[in-house]
Write a protein that holds these residues in place. Structure first.
Motif, short mmCIF file in Angstrom:
data_model
loop_
_atom_site.label_atom_id
_atom_site.label_comp_id
_atom_site.label_asym_id
_atom_site.label_seq_id
_atom_site.Cartn_x
_atom_site.Cartn_y
_atom_site.Cartn_z
N THR A 34 20.41 -20.98 -9.93
CA THR A 34 18.95 -21.38 -10.41
C THR A 34 17.46 -20.30 -10.66
OG1 THR A 34 17.71 -23.16 -9.65
CG2 THR A 34 19.41 -23.98 -11.31
N ARG A 35 17.71 -19.86 -8.28
CA ARG A 35 16.08 -19.38 -8.49
C ARG A 35 16.43 -18.41 -9.62
NH1 ARG A 35 17.20 -21.39 -2.70
NH2 ARG A 35 18.91 -21.12 -3.27
N ARG A 36 18.24 -17.64 -9.99
CA ARG A 36 17.67 -16.48 -10.02
C ARG A 36 19.32 -16.00 -11.70
NH1 ARG A 36 19.46 -13.57 -4.81
NH2 ARG A 36 19.31 -15.65 -3.37
N PRO A 37 18.71 -17.17 -12.22
CA PRO A 37 19.61 -17.59 -13.49
C PRO A 37 20.05 -16.03 -14.07
CG PRO A 37 17.16 -17.67 -14.10
CD PRO A 37 17.18 -17.61 -12.54
N GLY A 38 19.92 -15.08 -14.03
CA GLY A 38 20.04 -14.17 -15.16
C GLY A 38 21.41 -13.34 -14.22
N THR A 39 22.01 -13.75 -13.09
CA THR A 39 23.15 -13.48 -12.99
C THR A 39 24.06 -14.22 -12.20
OG1 THR A 39 21.94 -11.70 -11.35
CG2 THR A 39 23.56 -12.21 -10.74
N TRP A 40 25.00 -14.86 -12.52
CA TRP A 40 26.32 -15.20 -12.63
C TRP A 40 27.32 -14.97 -11.25
CZ3 TRP A 40 28.54 -18.78 -17.02
CH2 TRP A 40 27.11 -19.15 -17.84
N ARG A 41 27.05 -15.53 -10.56
CA ARG A 41 28.31 -15.48 -10.03
C ARG A 41 29.59 -15.35 -9.92
NH1 ARG A 41 23.26 -15.79 -7.26
NH2 ARG A 41 22.33 -14.09 -6.41
N LEU A 42 30.71 -14.92 -9.13
CA LEU A 42 32.26 -15.00 -9.24
C LEU A 42 32.63 -15.29 -7.93
CD1 LEU A 42 33.58 -13.17 -12.63
CD2 LEU A 42 32.70 -15.72 -12.63
N VAL A 43 33.16 -16.22 -7.22
CA VAL A 43 33.07 -16.52 -6.13
C VAL A 43 34.35 -16.44 -5.32
CG1 VAL A 43 32.98 -17.10 -3.19
CG2 VAL A 43 31.47 -17.22 -5.57
N PRO A 44 35.68 -15.01 -4.93
CA PRO A 44 36.47 -15.41 -5.12
C PRO A 44 37.05 -16.37 -3.82
CG PRO A 44 35.69 -13.13 -3.98
CD PRO A 44 34.00 -14.04 -4.46
N ALA A 45 38.14 -16.56 -3.55
CA ALA A 45 38.73 -17.39 -3.61
C ALA A 45 38.97 -17.40 -1.89
CB ALA A 45 40.25 -17.99 -4.45
N GLY A 46 38.69 -17.72 -1.00
CA GLY A 46 38.83 -17.14 0.29
C GLY A 46 37.16 -16.53 1.50
N ALA A 47 36.47 -16.12 0.55
CA ALA A 47 35.07 -15.34 0.98
C ALA A 47 34.59 -16.42 1.94
CB ALA A 47 34.46 -15.77 -0.44
N ASP A 48 33.88 -15.28 2.82
CA ASP A 48 32.88 -15.87 3.75
C ASP A 48 31.85 -16.89 3.02
OD1 ASP A 48 31.74 -16.25 6.29
OD2 ASP A 48 30.52 -15.05 6.42
N ILE A 49 31.88 -18.72 3.82
CA ILE A 49 30.66 -19.12 3.72
C ILE A 49 28.92 -18.25 3.77
CG2 ILE A 49 30.24 -21.83 3.67
CD1 ILE A 49 32.88 -21.61 1.49
N GLU A 50 29.18 -18.34 5.56
CA GLU A 50 28.01 -17.78 5.84
C GLU A 50 27.48 -16.35 4.78
OE1 GLU A 50 26.40 -18.90 8.48
OE2 GLU A 50 28.38 -20.18 8.69
N ALA A 51 28.54 -15.78 4.63
CA ALA A 51 28.01 -14.44 3.71
C ALA A 51 27.41 -15.08 2.35
CB ALA A 51 28.94 -13.51 3.32
N ILE A 52 28.08 -15.93 1.98
CA ILE A 52 27.65 -16.90 0.66
C ILE A 52 26.09 -17.55 0.43
CG2 ILE A 52 28.05 -18.47 -1.29
CD1 ILE A 52 31.34 -18.20 -0.52
N GLY A 53 26.27 -18.84 1.64
CA GLY A 53 25.19 -18.59 2.21
C GLY A 53 23.76 -17.51 2.18
N ARG A 54 24.25 -16.71 3.02
CA ARG A 54 23.15 -15.13 3.17
C ARG A 54 22.36 -15.27 1.74
NH1 ARG A 54 25.88 -14.32 7.51
NH2 ARG A 54 27.06 -12.61 6.36
N ASP A 55 23.80 -14.94 0.88
CA ASP A 55 22.86 -14.13 -0.37
C ASP A 55 23.17 -15.35 -1.57
OD1 ASP A 55 23.47 -12.91 -2.29
OD2 ASP A 55 25.01 -13.58 -3.23
#
Length: 126
Positions: A87-108
């Motif tokens: 919600t801090r960047r509502p203009g961009t919805w993310r599609l997170v693929p299965a098995g994606a790195d949780i650390e990388a998602i958290g950093r993003d």
């Protein structure tokens, strides 16, 4: 005033409000998570919401620094991925693929990697 107390500020027709520590909220589509049957975590059986909560120590409710809310359906329904909205960047919805790195998602998402929930083994071994 204690942080748990009801804020008595009058909000007009909305009534009274509660204080929250949230700097923003992350919306995770639970329908996408259910279709993947997990897809995240060490063994690939954990939902995206639970994996983020566990890795970054996000609590449920208003006392967490960032709210993580699993919503029914966001209407995108990607194959092999989970829809996520910051919600801090509502203009961009993310599609997170299965098995994606949780650390990388958290950093993003700007989550603090230093805060980690204790392992279940550490809790039960006391």
């Amino acid at each position: 005033m204690a942080s748990d107390e009801l804020i008595t500020q009058e909000l007009g027709a909305l009534g009274r409000g509660l204080e929250s520590r949230w700097a923003g909220a992350i919306l995770v589509c639970s329908k996408c998570s259910k279709k993947l049957d997990g897809g995240f975590g060490r063994k690939g059986r954990t939902s995206l919401g639970k994996a983020l909560r566990k890795r970054f120590g996000l609590k449920k409710g208003r006392k967490s620094p960032v709210g993580l809310i699993e919503v029914k359906c966001l209407g995108v329904c990607p194959k092999g991925a989970v829809t996520l909205i910051d919600t801090r960047r509502p203009g961009t919805w993310r599609l997170v693929p299965a098995g994606a790195d949780i650390e990388a998602i958290g950093r993003d998402l700007g989550l603090d990697p230093g805060v980690q929930a204790p392992s279940r083994r550490a809790i039960t071994s006391r």
